[in-house]
Design a protein around this motif. Structure first.
Motif, PDB file in Angstrom:
ATOM      1  N   THR A  98       0.844  -1.193   0.000  1.00 40.82           N
ATOM      2  CA  THR A  98       0.000   0.000   0.000  1.00 40.82           C
ATOM      3  C   THR A  98       0.878   1.241   0.000  1.00 40.82           C
ATOM      4  O   THR A  98       2.054   1.180   0.338  1.00 40.82           O
ATOM      5  N   VAL A  99       0.274   2.357  -0.377  1.00 44.33           N
ATOM      6  CA  VAL A  99       0.971   3.641  -0.257  1.00 44.33           C
ATOM      7  C   VAL A  99       0.547   4.229   1.084  1.00 44.33           C
ATOM      8  O   VAL A  99      -0.648   4.374   1.352  1.00 44.33           O
ATOM      9  N   LEU A 100       1.514   4.530   1.923  1.00 49.11           N
ATOM     10  CA  LEU A 100       1.217   4.933   3.297  1.00 49.11           C
ATOM     11  C   LEU A 100       0.509   6.286   3.337  1.00 49.11           C
ATOM     12  O   LEU A 100       1.110   7.321   3.039  1.00 49.11           O
ATOM     13  N   VAL A 138       1.187   1.699   9.574  1.00 48.07           N
ATOM     14  CA  VAL A 138       1.683   2.528  10.694  1.00 48.07           C
ATOM     15  C   VAL A 138       1.274   3.977  10.450  1.00 48.07           C
ATOM     16  O   VAL A 138       2.029   4.788   9.935  1.00 48.07           O
ATOM     17  N   TYR A 188       6.955  -2.696   2.723  1.00 56.52           N
ATOM     18  CA  TYR A 188       7.726  -2.199   3.862  1.00 56.52           C
ATOM     19  C   TYR A 188       7.154  -0.866   4.319  1.00 56.52           C
ATOM     20  O   TYR A 188       6.591  -0.120   3.524  1.00 56.52           O
ATOM     21  N   GLU A 189       7.274  -0.599   5.604  1.00 61.51           N
ATOM     22  CA  GLU A 189       7.021   0.753   6.111  1.00 61.51           C
ATOM     23  C   GLU A 189       8.169   1.085   7.051  1.00 61.51           C
ATOM     24  O   GLU A 189       8.325   0.421   8.083  1.00 61.51           O
ATOM     25  N   ASP A 190       8.962   2.071   6.700  1.00 61.49           N
ATOM     26  CA  ASP A 190      10.245   2.314   7.368  1.00 61.49           C
ATOM     27  C   ASP A 190      10.981   0.981   7.491  1.00 61.49           C
ATOM     28  O   ASP A 190      11.184   0.324   6.484  1.00 61.49           O
ATOM     29  N   ASN A 217       8.916  -5.014   7.665  1.00 59.93           N
ATOM     30  CA  ASN A 217       8.536  -5.750   6.455  1.00 59.93           C
ATOM     31  C   ASN A 217       7.239  -6.498   6.725  1.00 59.93           C
ATOM     32  O   ASN A 217       6.979  -6.924   7.849  1.00 59.93           O
ATOM     33  N   HIS A 219       6.457 -12.222   0.861  1.00 56.84           N
ATOM     34  CA  HIS A 219       7.077 -10.927   0.581  1.00 56.84           C
ATOM     35  C   HIS A 219       6.888 -10.403  -0.843  1.00 56.84           C
ATOM     36  O   HIS A 219       7.648  -9.544  -1.282  1.00 56.84           O
ATOM     37  N   GLU A 220       5.918 -10.932  -1.570  1.00 58.22           N
ATOM     38  CA  GLU A 220       5.678 -10.401  -2.921  1.00 58.22           C
ATOM     39  C   GLU A 220       4.189 -10.179  -3.115  1.00 58.22           C
ATOM     40  O   GLU A 220       3.377 -10.972  -2.650  1.00 58.22           O
ATOM     41  N   TRP A 249      13.952  -4.537   0.770  1.00 55.75           N
ATOM     42  CA  TRP A 249      13.845  -3.335   1.612  1.00 55.75           C
ATOM     43  C   TRP A 249      14.722  -2.201   1.082  1.00 55.75           C
ATOM     44  O   TRP A 249      14.284  -1.055   0.977  1.00 55.75           O
ATOM     45  N   GLU A 296      12.990   1.239  -0.073  1.00 58.30           N
ATOM     46  CA  GLU A 296      13.211   2.468   0.685  1.00 58.30           C
ATOM     47  C   GLU A 296      13.989   3.504  -0.131  1.00 58.30           C
ATOM     48  O   GLU A 296      13.756   4.703  -0.003  1.00 58.30           O
ATOM     49  N   ARG A 309      11.534   4.992  -2.538  1.00 61.67           N
ATOM     50  CA  ARG A 309      10.611   5.910  -1.858  1.00 61.67           C
ATOM     51  C   ARG A 309      11.255   7.260  -1.607  1.00 61.67           C
ATOM     52  O   ARG A 309      10.559   8.265  -1.455  1.00 61.67           O
ATOM     53  N   LEU A 332       5.766   8.156  10.153  1.00 66.18           N
ATOM     54  CA  LEU A 332       6.906   7.398   9.646  1.00 66.18           C
ATOM     55  C   LEU A 332       7.643   8.237   8.604  1.00 66.18           C
ATOM     56  O   LEU A 332       7.074   9.140   8.001  1.00 66.18           O
ATOM     57  N   ASP A 385       8.361   7.077   5.849  1.00 66.06           N
ATOM     58  CA  ASP A 385       7.749   6.677   4.579  1.00 66.06           C
ATOM     59  C   ASP A 385       6.388   7.306   4.312  1.00 66.06           C
ATOM     60  O   ASP A 385       5.731   6.961   3.320  1.00 66.06           O
ATOM     61  N   GLY A 414       3.347   8.989   3.056  1.00 65.68           N
ATOM     62  CA  GLY A 414       2.953   9.464   1.721  1.00 65.68           C
ATOM     63  C   GLY A 414       3.579   8.706   0.559  1.00 65.68           C
ATOM     64  O   GLY A 414       3.340   9.050  -0.592  1.00 65.68           O
ATOM     65  N   THR A 415       4.363   7.662   0.888  1.00 67.35           N
ATOM     66  CA  THR A 415       4.997   6.914  -0.215  1.00 67.35           C
ATOM     67  C   THR A 415       4.703   5.425  -0.109  1.00 67.35           C
ATOM     68  O   THR A 415       4.301   4.954   0.919  1.00 67.35           O
TER      69      THR A 415
END
Lengths: 289, 273
Positions: free
Chosen positions: A12-14, A50, A214-216, A219, A240-241, B18, B22, B25, B268, B270, B272-273
């Motif tokens: 997803t796009v955060l 998050v 991933y978010e920051d 994973n 993971h895909e 990752w 990242e 992003r 975070l 990240d 918006g991405t």
């Protein structure tokens, strides 16, 4: 009766609901063209996981007046869908929620009842706690929805079972953790383990859709899976895909399994209720020892 | 004995995915890695090369006049093995004026200056090459604080920070990091004969086990002693972890308003991405 369930493990796009909505609509089309009847998305699939201080800016109400739900409801004319979103109630409380959409209608909304607020999780800081666990009827039979930590606790699936659910739709945004010598992260092994257990204990179908991406530094491991009433794994998505994993289930399997193994017939909810009453009302109900 | 075995294939898949995600992003496709000739920076270089393609990775060797030729040679082996782009930028002419200004400088100060000089070079190359600096600090050294703040710890993202030294070693073997890099004693290479283990006063093999018990398993120091670790060793490690925590967090901001960066302005990176 047979139906094909699609497990949509997406990234997803955060914090970009519009971008995530477009992905939902695209996958709904794709799933329909591949013969899916029901499409399951992960937890908070429309927002990312998050969210922290983004929560109030991303909240929606699941009805036809909402700009995000309007196109989703239109898409649900062709395929049933379970989506994850931030719900805001009339009194401006925010929930991690799942909506089941079918035939242009919202059949049910579940608000996450267990908000992990420990370790890397901080949901209780940003969200209100859901307060009910209900099964509901669909064109495929009675269904129950749970969100991640909800099914780390044994009671919500048990309640759904007693409330008539034969198909459990579990959605997660489960961060991968616990790297060891195995080919599976500990968190992945644990979730697979309990979902297979629910399918076995409740002689029911369990469909689990989990996020990837991933978010920051976190994973999300994917590995969405579908289990049958014998507890066996029917289909599984990659780790993971991003993937759309389809599995056909035959509801007559409930008949066969429960004829052999009448756990539901023999379950004694009255006994459970009596003992729970006793435990809750005993002079020292939850001793810290 | 604690089992620190990892499945390298799982780590490799997560970490390469990752790094790619990242860096993309951040609006980039490239990475810059400072290559010392040691295990950790070799590992980061291998991961970045696999994640982004070797043509999108710039490995920078930054020797000081006392750096060993072995280190340079080992770094070259990593460059050859991965096929990444490379540059060698000596820090001697930049560091020397400051070092000469204070002839009585302790080795700690000298080491910090060299580490920070390398950081300046890397971040400059980051801008020139258009790539994020990929960090090389492993979990063992982050927990022990065996690192220079704003020096070797400075990076845009760090793929190794949740792997103990013993685990980096396993991943390095699986990904084909040259053997000479994997078998030599870890060193900051700030002076001849320096080794991490000599400076720390214990081995990575010992401290990885203890750290796993203290941090991952949340054991108390007393429980570690009961499990057979020397009490002085446990105390020394626990103290290092606590004393060096400032290197692991952003500098605190004094709170005055109702909404303060770091306390209740929470997003975070990240976002918006």
């Amino acid at each position: 009766m047979k139906l094909t369930i699609g497990l949509s493990q997406i990234n997803t796009v955060l914090g970009d609901v519009q971008a995530n909505l477009e992905k939902h609509l695209e996958i709904a089309k794709q799933a329909r063209s591949q013969g899916a009847d029901l499409l399951v998305f992960p937890e908070l699939s429309l927002t990312g996981y998050v969210l922290q201080d983004l929560v109030p800016t991303l909240a929606h109400r699941p009805n036809a007046d909402d700009p995000v739900f309007r196109p989703l409801l239109a898409a649900s004319q062709k395929i049933d869908m379970q989506v994850g979103f931030v719900e805001v109630d009339e009194r401006r409380r925010f929930y991690i929620a799942a909506a089941y959409l079918s035939g242009g209608q919202v059949l049910h909304v579940h608000r996450k009842v267990y908000l992990p607020t420990y370790s890397m999780f901080d949901e209780g800081r940003f969200f209100a706690w859901g307060d009910s666990v209900r099964a509901f009827d669909t064109r495929f039979g009675r269904v129950g929805m749970l969100i991640c930590e909800d099914f780390w606790h044994a009671s919500p699936p048990y309640l759904l079972w007693l409330d008539g659910a034969d198909i459990f739709l579990h959605m997660s945004a489960s961060p991968g953790r616990g790297l060891n010598g195995s080919d599976r992260l500990e968190s992945a092994a644990w979730v697979d383990h309990i979902n297979a257990a629910y399918a076995s204990l409740f002689t029911a179908f369990v469909a689990h859709a989990n996020r990837v991406g991933y978010e920051d530094g976190l994973n999300f491991w994917g590995g969405s899976a579908l289990y049958g009433p014998n507890g066996s794994l029917l289909v599984e998505g990659p780790m993971h895909e991003e993937a759309l994993t389809l599995g056909e289930i035959d509801l007559t399997q409930l008949h066969h399994t429960r004829a052999r193994l009448p756990l539901l017939r023999d379950e004694r909810p009255g006994l459970v209720a009596r003992e729970l009453e006793r435990i809750l009302h005993s002079p020292n109900p939850n001793p810290g020892r | 004995m604690t089992d620190l075995t990892i499945n390298p294939a799982v780590a490799r898949k997560i970490l390469t995915g990752w790094i790619r995600a990242e860096i993309n992003r951040a609006g980039m496709q490239r990475a810059v890695v400072g290559l010392s000739g040691g295990l950790d920076s070799a590992m980061s270089c291998f991961l970045a090369a696999e994640a982004l393609g070797p043509q999108n990775v710039l490995a920078v060797r930054m020797p000081y006049r006392t750096s060993s030729q072995d280190s340079l040679d080992d770094a070259q082996r990593v460059i050859d093995a991965t096929g990444v782009q490379s540059a060698t930028i000596e820090i001697t002419p930049m560091a020397e004026p400051l070092l000469e200004r204070f002839p009585d400088m302790t080795s700690l100060r000298r080491g910090n200056i060299m580490a920070r000089m390398r950081m300046i070079v890397l971040y400059d190359q980051s801008a020139a090459f258009g790539g994020l600096v990929v960090g090389t600090g492993n979990k063992t050294e982050i927990l022990l604080g065996y690192t220079t703040l704003y020096g070797d710890s400075a990076c845009g993202l760090n793929p190794l920070g949740d792997l103990y030294k013993a685990q980096v070693r396993q991943l390095a073997a699986a990904m084909g990091v040259p053997e000479s890099v994997r078998v030599k004693p870890p060193t900051a290479d700030l002076w001849a004969g320096q080794t991490d283990e000599g400076e720390l006063g214990f081995t990575y093999a010992e401290v990885d086990q203890l750290l796993y018990m203290l941090v991952d398993e949340r054991a108390t120091p007393e429980e570690c002693v009961q499990a057979g670790y020397d009490e002085g060793f446990v105390r020394k490690v626990v103290d290092r972890i606590r004393r060096n925590h400032f290197k692991r967090v952003m500098p605190p901001i004094a709170k005055l308003s109702n909404r303060t960066v770091g306390y209740d302005f929470l997003y975070l990176r990240d976002w918006g991405t």
